[in-house]
Design a protein around this motif. Structure first.
Motif, PDB file in Angstrom:
ATOM      1  N   GLY A 193     134.075  -4.522   8.743  1.00  0.00           N
ATOM      2  CA  GLY A 193     132.726  -4.133   9.140  1.00  0.00           C
ATOM      3  C   GLY A 193     132.746  -3.175  10.327  1.00  0.00           C
ATOM      4  N   LYS A 194     131.573  -2.644  10.658  1.00  0.00           N
ATOM      5  CA  LYS A 194     131.461  -1.657  11.730  1.00  0.00           C
ATOM      6  C   LYS A 194     131.846  -2.238  13.092  1.00  0.00           C
ATOM      7  N   GLY A 195     131.446  -3.490  13.337  1.00  0.00           N
ATOM      8  CA  GLY A 195     131.773  -4.118  14.610  1.00  0.00           C
ATOM      9  C   GLY A 195     133.270  -4.248  14.792  1.00  0.00           C
ATOM     10  N   ALA A 196     133.952  -4.683  13.743  1.00  0.00           N
ATOM     11  CA  ALA A 196     135.405  -4.840  13.807  1.00  0.00           C
ATOM     12  C   ALA A 196     136.086  -3.484  13.984  1.00  0.00           C
ATOM     13  N   ALA A 197     135.539  -2.464  13.320  1.00  0.00           N
ATOM     14  CA  ALA A 197     136.111  -1.115  13.436  1.00  0.00           C
ATOM     15  C   ALA A 197     135.971  -0.600  14.864  1.00  0.00           C
ATOM     16  N   ARG A 198     134.814  -0.854  15.473  1.00  0.00           N
ATOM     17  CA  ARG A 198     134.613  -0.419  16.861  1.00  0.00           C
ATOM     18  C   ARG A 198     135.583  -1.132  17.805  1.00  0.00           C
ATOM     19  N   ARG A 199     135.792  -2.416  17.573  1.00  0.00           N
ATOM     20  CA  ARG A 199     136.723  -3.161  18.428  1.00  0.00           C
ATOM     21  C   ARG A 199     138.143  -2.628  18.276  1.00  0.00           C
ATOM     22  N   ALA A 200     138.503  -2.274  17.038  1.00  0.00           N
ATOM     23  CA  ALA A 200     139.842  -1.734  16.797  1.00  0.00           C
ATOM     24  C   ALA A 200     140.024  -0.406  17.526  1.00  0.00           C
ATOM     25  N   ARG A 201     139.003   0.440  17.481  1.00  0.00           N
ATOM     26  CA  ARG A 201     139.110   1.739  18.148  1.00  0.00           C
ATOM     27  C   ARG A 201     139.155   1.588  19.667  1.00  0.00           C
ATOM     28  N   ARG A 202     138.427   0.597  20.185  1.00  0.00           N
ATOM     29  CA  ARG A 202     138.490   0.352  21.634  1.00  0.00           C
ATOM     30  C   ARG A 202     139.892  -0.096  22.050  1.00  0.00           C
ATOM     31  N   ALA A 203     140.583  -0.741  21.128  1.00  0.00           N
ATOM     32  CA  ALA A 203     141.956  -1.185  21.392  1.00  0.00           C
ATOM     33  C   ALA A 203     142.970  -0.098  21.034  1.00  0.00           C
ATOM     34  N   HIS A 204     142.475   1.139  20.829  1.00  0.00           N
ATOM     35  CA  HIS A 204     143.320   2.294  20.503  1.00  0.00           C
ATOM     36  C   HIS A 204     144.070   2.093  19.188  1.00  0.00           C
ATOM     37  N   GLN A 205     143.337   1.554  18.211  1.00  0.00           N
ATOM     38  CA  GLN A 205     143.883   1.394  16.868  1.00  0.00           C
ATOM     39  C   GLN A 205     142.953   2.074  15.856  1.00  0.00           C
ATOM     40  N   ILE A 206     143.538   2.492  14.743  1.00  0.00           N
ATOM     41  CA  ILE A 206     142.768   3.155  13.688  1.00  0.00           C
ATOM     42  C   ILE A 206     142.753   2.266  12.446  1.00  0.00           C
ATOM     43  N   PRO A 207     141.573   1.865  11.969  1.00  0.00           N
ATOM     44  CA  PRO A 207     141.502   1.084  10.727  1.00  0.00           C
ATOM     45  C   PRO A 207     141.989   1.920   9.545  1.00  0.00           C
ATOM     46  N   ALA A 208     142.698   1.276   8.632  1.00  0.00           N
ATOM     47  CA  ALA A 208     143.211   1.975   7.454  1.00  0.00           C
ATOM     48  C   ALA A 208     143.329   1.002   6.301  1.00  0.00           C
ATOM     49  N   VAL A 209     143.461   1.573   5.092  1.00  0.00           N
ATOM     50  CA  VAL A 209     143.659   0.743   3.898  1.00  0.00           C
ATOM     51  C   VAL A 209     144.743   1.397   3.045  1.00  0.00           C
ATOM     52  N   ILE A 210     145.624   0.565   2.478  1.00  0.00           N
ATOM     53  CA  ILE A 210     146.680   1.038   1.577  1.00  0.00           C
ATOM     54  C   ILE A 210     146.361   0.533   0.173  1.00  0.00           C
TER      55      ILE A 210
END
Length: 205
Positions: free
Chosen positions: A15-32
């Motif tokens: 979700g968007k909230g989780a994606a924002r938290r990941a970016r704040r932690a300097h991570q990029i969401p991805a899918v394989i």
């Protein structure tokens, strides 16, 4: 094409909230995805991934909980304003496997004086081994004059790379300067003529 080795983490939040938290932690969401397997949702290190994804069809070797995954970058979603990477789609590949990708075409050199190079196609579709994909294909336009053309069939492909784009596809069209420049000159001359006519016209009594 060089492989880029990255350590990835499995994602359990979405979700968007989780994606924002990941970016704040300097991570990029991805899918394989690919090869009929269930998609893997992961988080990639921001700095290393941004550097690796500069090239089209970047090949990534991912360490996910001690298991190696080979994947191609297929789609990158960026923030329209900041241009930072928001999400990446990755395609699972195997060594020796052939894949179909679009490769960018870049121009080198300068056309002859008085000529203009118009690039009609910026990429072509090719088939090649996933671990031997060219990052780009170069076309020399050095010294080419008006009326000369470069078609897809004229591209020099690395060994093991097969062209899938129609061979007659126009890549570069070398022509004379566009008529717009001539039109601007004619318009300027017309305006100058109108001013001279106005100056020569007798004043009304």
């Amino acid at each position: 094409m060089a492989e880029n080795k990255l350590a990835a983490q499995l994602r359990t939040e979405f979700g968007k909230g989780a994606a924002r938290r990941a970016r704040r932690a300097h991570q990029i969401p991805a899918v394989i995805y690919g090869h009929g397997a269930e998609p893997l949702h992961i988080a990639l290190p921001e700095r290393e991934t941004t550097r690796a994804a500069r090239n089209a069809n970047a090949l990534l070797t991912l360490d996910i909980q001690g298991e190696e995954h080979l994947a191609l970058v297929k789609d990158i979603q960026r923030d329209p304003v900041l241009q930072i990477i928001e999400h990446i789609d990755l395609l699972t590949v195997r060594r020796g496997e052939k894949v179909t990708v679009d490769i960018p075409v870049t121009l080198t050199g300068e056309v002859a004086p008085g000529a203009v190079a118009n690039q009609e196609a910026t990429s072509v579709s090719v088939e090649a081994e996933a671990t031997h994909l060219p990052s780009a294909l170069e076309v020399s336009i050095e010294g080419r004059g008006p009326g000369e053309h470069v078609h897809a069939s004229d591209l020099v492909l690395p060994k093991g790379v097969a062209l899938l784009t129609d061979a007659e596809t126009l890549i570069v069209n070398v022509s004379e300067p566009v008529a717009q420049d001539l039109g601007e000159d004619a318009e300027a001359e017309a305006e100058a003529g109108s001013e001279e006519s106005a100056e020569e016209a007798p004043a009304a009594e």
